[in-house]
Structure formats: C-alpha cells, structure tokens
Scaffold this motif. Sequence first.
Motif, PDB file in Angstrom:
ATOM      1  N   TRP A   1       6.016   4.874   7.781  1.00 43.51           N
ATOM      2  CA  TRP A   1       6.650   5.541   8.926  1.00 43.51           C
ATOM      3  C   TRP A   1       8.173   5.402   8.909  1.00 43.51           C
ATOM      4  O   TRP A   1       8.887   6.292   9.345  1.00 43.51           O
ATOM      5  CB  TRP A   1       6.080   5.008  10.244  1.00 43.51           C
ATOM      6  N   LEU A   2       8.688   4.301   8.368  1.00 45.04           N
ATOM      7  CA  LEU A   2      10.136   4.097   8.354  1.00 45.04           C
ATOM      8  C   LEU A   2      10.831   5.148   7.487  1.00 45.04           C
ATOM      9  O   LEU A   2      11.941   5.593   7.798  1.00 45.04           O
ATOM     10  CB  LEU A   2      10.461   2.692   7.863  1.00 45.04           C
ATOM     11  N   SER A   3      10.166   5.565   6.412  1.00 45.36           N
ATOM     12  CA  SER A   3      10.753   6.610   5.565  1.00 45.36           C
ATOM     13  C   SER A   3      10.743   7.960   6.260  1.00 45.36           C
ATOM     14  O   SER A   3      11.615   8.797   6.005  1.00 45.36           O
ATOM     15  CB  SER A   3       9.984   6.703   4.239  1.00 45.36           C
TER      16      SER A   3
ATOM     17  N   LEU B   1      15.514   5.694   9.198  1.00 44.23           N
ATOM     18  CA  LEU B   1      16.477   4.774   9.797  1.00 44.23           C
ATOM     19  C   LEU B   1      17.013   3.793   8.773  1.00 44.23           C
ATOM     20  O   LEU B   1      16.356   3.466   7.782  1.00 44.23           O
ATOM     21  CB  LEU B   1      15.830   4.024  10.965  1.00 44.23           C
ATOM     22  N   GLY B   2      18.251   3.297   9.038  1.00 51.14           N
ATOM     23  CA  GLY B   2      18.888   2.352   8.129  1.00 51.14           C
ATOM     24  C   GLY B   2      19.332   1.093   8.837  1.00 51.14           C
ATOM     25  O   GLY B   2      18.944   0.820   9.981  1.00 51.14           O
TER      26      GLY B   2
ATOM     27  N   LEU C   1      16.674  -0.327  17.060  1.00 49.41           N
ATOM     28  CA  LEU C   1      15.698   0.739  17.233  1.00 49.41           C
ATOM     29  C   LEU C   1      14.503   0.527  16.313  1.00 49.41           C
ATOM     30  O   LEU C   1      13.346   0.734  16.724  1.00 49.41           O
ATOM     31  CB  LEU C   1      16.344   2.098  16.954  1.00 49.41           C
ATOM     32  N   ILE C   2      14.751   0.101  15.090  1.00 51.26           N
ATOM     33  CA  ILE C   2      13.654  -0.184  14.153  1.00 51.26           C
ATOM     34  C   ILE C   2      12.740  -1.261  14.737  1.00 51.26           C
ATOM     35  O   ILE C   2      11.507  -1.157  14.677  1.00 51.26           O
ATOM     36  CB  ILE C   2      14.209  -0.622  12.787  1.00 51.26           C
ATOM     37  N   GLY C   3      13.338  -2.290  15.317  1.00 46.21           N
ATOM     38  CA  GLY C   3      12.544  -3.361  15.905  1.00 46.21           C
ATOM     39  C   GLY C   3      11.655  -2.856  17.030  1.00 46.21           C
ATOM     40  O   GLY C   3      10.477  -3.242  17.130  1.00 46.21           O
TER      41      GLY C   3
ATOM     42  N   MET D   1       4.487   0.360  16.806  1.00 46.11           N
ATOM     43  CA  MET D   1       3.538   0.747  15.754  1.00 46.11           C
ATOM     44  C   MET D   1       2.539  -0.378  15.515  1.00 46.11           C
ATOM     45  O   MET D   1       1.343  -0.116  15.271  1.00 46.11           O
ATOM     46  CB  MET D   1       4.309   1.066  14.475  1.00 46.11           C
ATOM     47  N   ALA D   2       2.988  -1.626  15.596  1.00 49.51           N
ATOM     48  CA  ALA D   2       2.077  -2.766  15.429  1.00 49.51           C
ATOM     49  C   ALA D   2       1.034  -2.803  16.530  1.00 49.51           C
ATOM     50  O   ALA D   2      -0.143  -3.091  16.284  1.00 49.51           O
ATOM     51  CB  ALA D   2       2.868  -4.068  15.376  1.00 49.51           C
TER      52      ALA D   2
END
Length: 374
Positions: A348-350, A354-355, A361-363, A369-370
């Motif tokens: 999903w990150l791809s 996001l970088g 935001l990723i966190g 998602m978890a």
Amino acid sequence: MTTRRAVVFGAGNIGRGLLGWLFARSGWEVVFLDVSPQVVDLLNRNGSYPVIEVGSDGRSTRTITGVSAVDAGETEQAITATASAELVCTAVGAGVLGRVAPTIATALRREDSRIRNVLACENADPNTALLRQHIESLAGGVPQSVGFPETLVDRMVPGSAGGGLSLEVESRFEFKVARGDWMGVDPGIAGFELVPDLRLHRMRKLWLVNGLHAAAAFLGLEAGHETVAQSVSDPSIHARLEEIAETMAEVLASQVDDWQLEELVAYGRSNLDRFAGTALVDPIRRVARNPLLKLGPDERLVGPARAAARRGLPTEALCEAITAGLALTDDRVAGMAELHDALDAGGWLSVVGLGDADAPLIGNLRARMADRTS
C-alpha cells in the motif's frame, strides 16, 4: 453566415451530457466522433437526443438538436469532419488521447482546416497539454494560429436514462477554459467561462469536489451503501466528510491568498449537499472506479492529506477514506484488478507514494491498515 461547428471526440456521458448539450443549445452544429457504430447510427438517424436535467427544483427534458456523428474508425471521414470545425474537443478519457491525436494532427495540417482551438475536456491535470504532446510527437509541432487551452469540466452524469441516447445530468455544471491560451474572442457560449488562472480552480475542484466524491464512495462502499447519496446522508460518514472538507479548505486557504477559508468551507459543504441529492441517482461503484489513480500521491485524497499533515492539521478522516480505498475488494468496481496488482507488487505504501517527509502521515495510515488486518 457560416455555421459555427464543434467536433466532439467521444459521444459518452460528458460528450453528450455536457459538451454537445452546451454547444448545441447555443446554436452550434455538433459533430460527434465515436467508436460505437450503434451510437453513431442513432445520432445520425435521430439528429437529436434528449437530456434530462435534474436539480433541486425538479426534472426537465431538453432535446439537443443539430447533431450528427462520424465513426472514428473511418479515418478519412473523421479527419475531414475534424478539419471542418473551428472548435475540437475530446471527452474520451486521458488514457485514450494518444489514439485520437493522429486524426487531429492530420486535420490541423490540411490547407482547408478551420480549427482555431483544441480542448481536451478530461478529468486530468494537465489535459489539453497532454493531448498537445501527443499531437506534436506526430506532427513535429502545431500551427501557431491554433490555441490549446487547459480546461475544467464538472457535471455529474451517471449514465443513460432508459436506453438509447437519453441521459440524466445534474442541472449544475462548470466549464472553465484558460483564457491565456485561447485563440480569438470569447465564443459567447452560455456557461462557457474563460478564466485568467485555471490552476486555482482546478485545485479547488480536485480536492473539494473530486476528493469529497471519492471519499464518499470509498467510505460508503465499506458501509454497504449503493449510491453516493446514501453514503453522504449516513450521519457517521457525513461527519467525516465534513472534517475532510474543513481540512482541505484550511490547506487551500493557507496556500492561496485570494481564497477565504469561510468561502472554501461553504463550497465544500455545497458539494456535499449536491452529492446528497436523491433526485439524480449516482451509483457508488461508478464514483469509486479506477481507485489506483484516485489514491496517487498528488491526487484528490493523498495530496491534501500530505499537505495537511505537514501543517499539523487533522488528517484522521482523510486517512479513514484513504485506507477504505486501499482496502476495496468489490470486483464490480472498475479498475480493481489494477489496484490489487499494484498492492501485490509493492504494498500500500507504494500505491500512495509517500516518502520520508510524510512520516507522521505514514504512521497514521500504517496504524489504520494494521487495524484492518488484525
């Protein structure tokens, strides 16, 4: 006096429901180029089609006349028709622009070409610039006397109404064209607006129209709704959409001096009211289609979420909508296979792209998602 003529590539929802409707009602002759022999035959036999306009004050039917069609596969006829029009428009989808470019490129090179402006009326940014690139790669350039302005179109056209050529459309619409690249004077078409800075209008539409629409679809599908109106009217989803609208408005107001926060919030809420209208039935799977595109890093949901997170603004509701989109499993949504292939290939990150600068935001997204997989 020579009849003013527009050629429209694509006789589908936007082609007939907005472009043909817009030009023909102002007295222009409209020639559609389409790949469907059935649609071409119907348009030529009838010379008209009905459009049912649906709004808060009810329904009304307008018969669009002065229309004809050419099979886009009949190359010479298509080129001749295109060269005969002063205005050429496309409504085929951004991914199909490369296929219509050869016809337009050849028409532009004809000595008898009347073309003054070419508009790609696609839900993409850029749209006309992308079409121009395809044409230039074929022709080595374009005539300096021809304009290629960017466009913004906005109208809900869920699809056919009862078969044939009939369409249901919302009465509200927007058609904006970049003034700086338009060749010639204002064409005087009712509802056709030349604007000095289309970029600002595009950003506002992408977030506060397309973004809210996609969020309503992703969250609504997860809740089991069948239409966008049902989703927006769900109190739990509506509260999240309100938060998304307010966050988007705050980011936009901080980026553009000309925009006031209150006006942007009101614009977002007006679109939620528009989506909640029950007179025009908008299937939720239609709005959720092509989720891979809609979940891109600069797109309608992830783009504002990134900007909001970097400003310390609330992103919880945006993250819920994004993860609902990433978790879609409904095979009746067009484009699901592409989303699943991308998720299988890179996770999903791809997909959201996001970088390091997007760590907070990723966190937030990772935690949500978890929760879905636990």
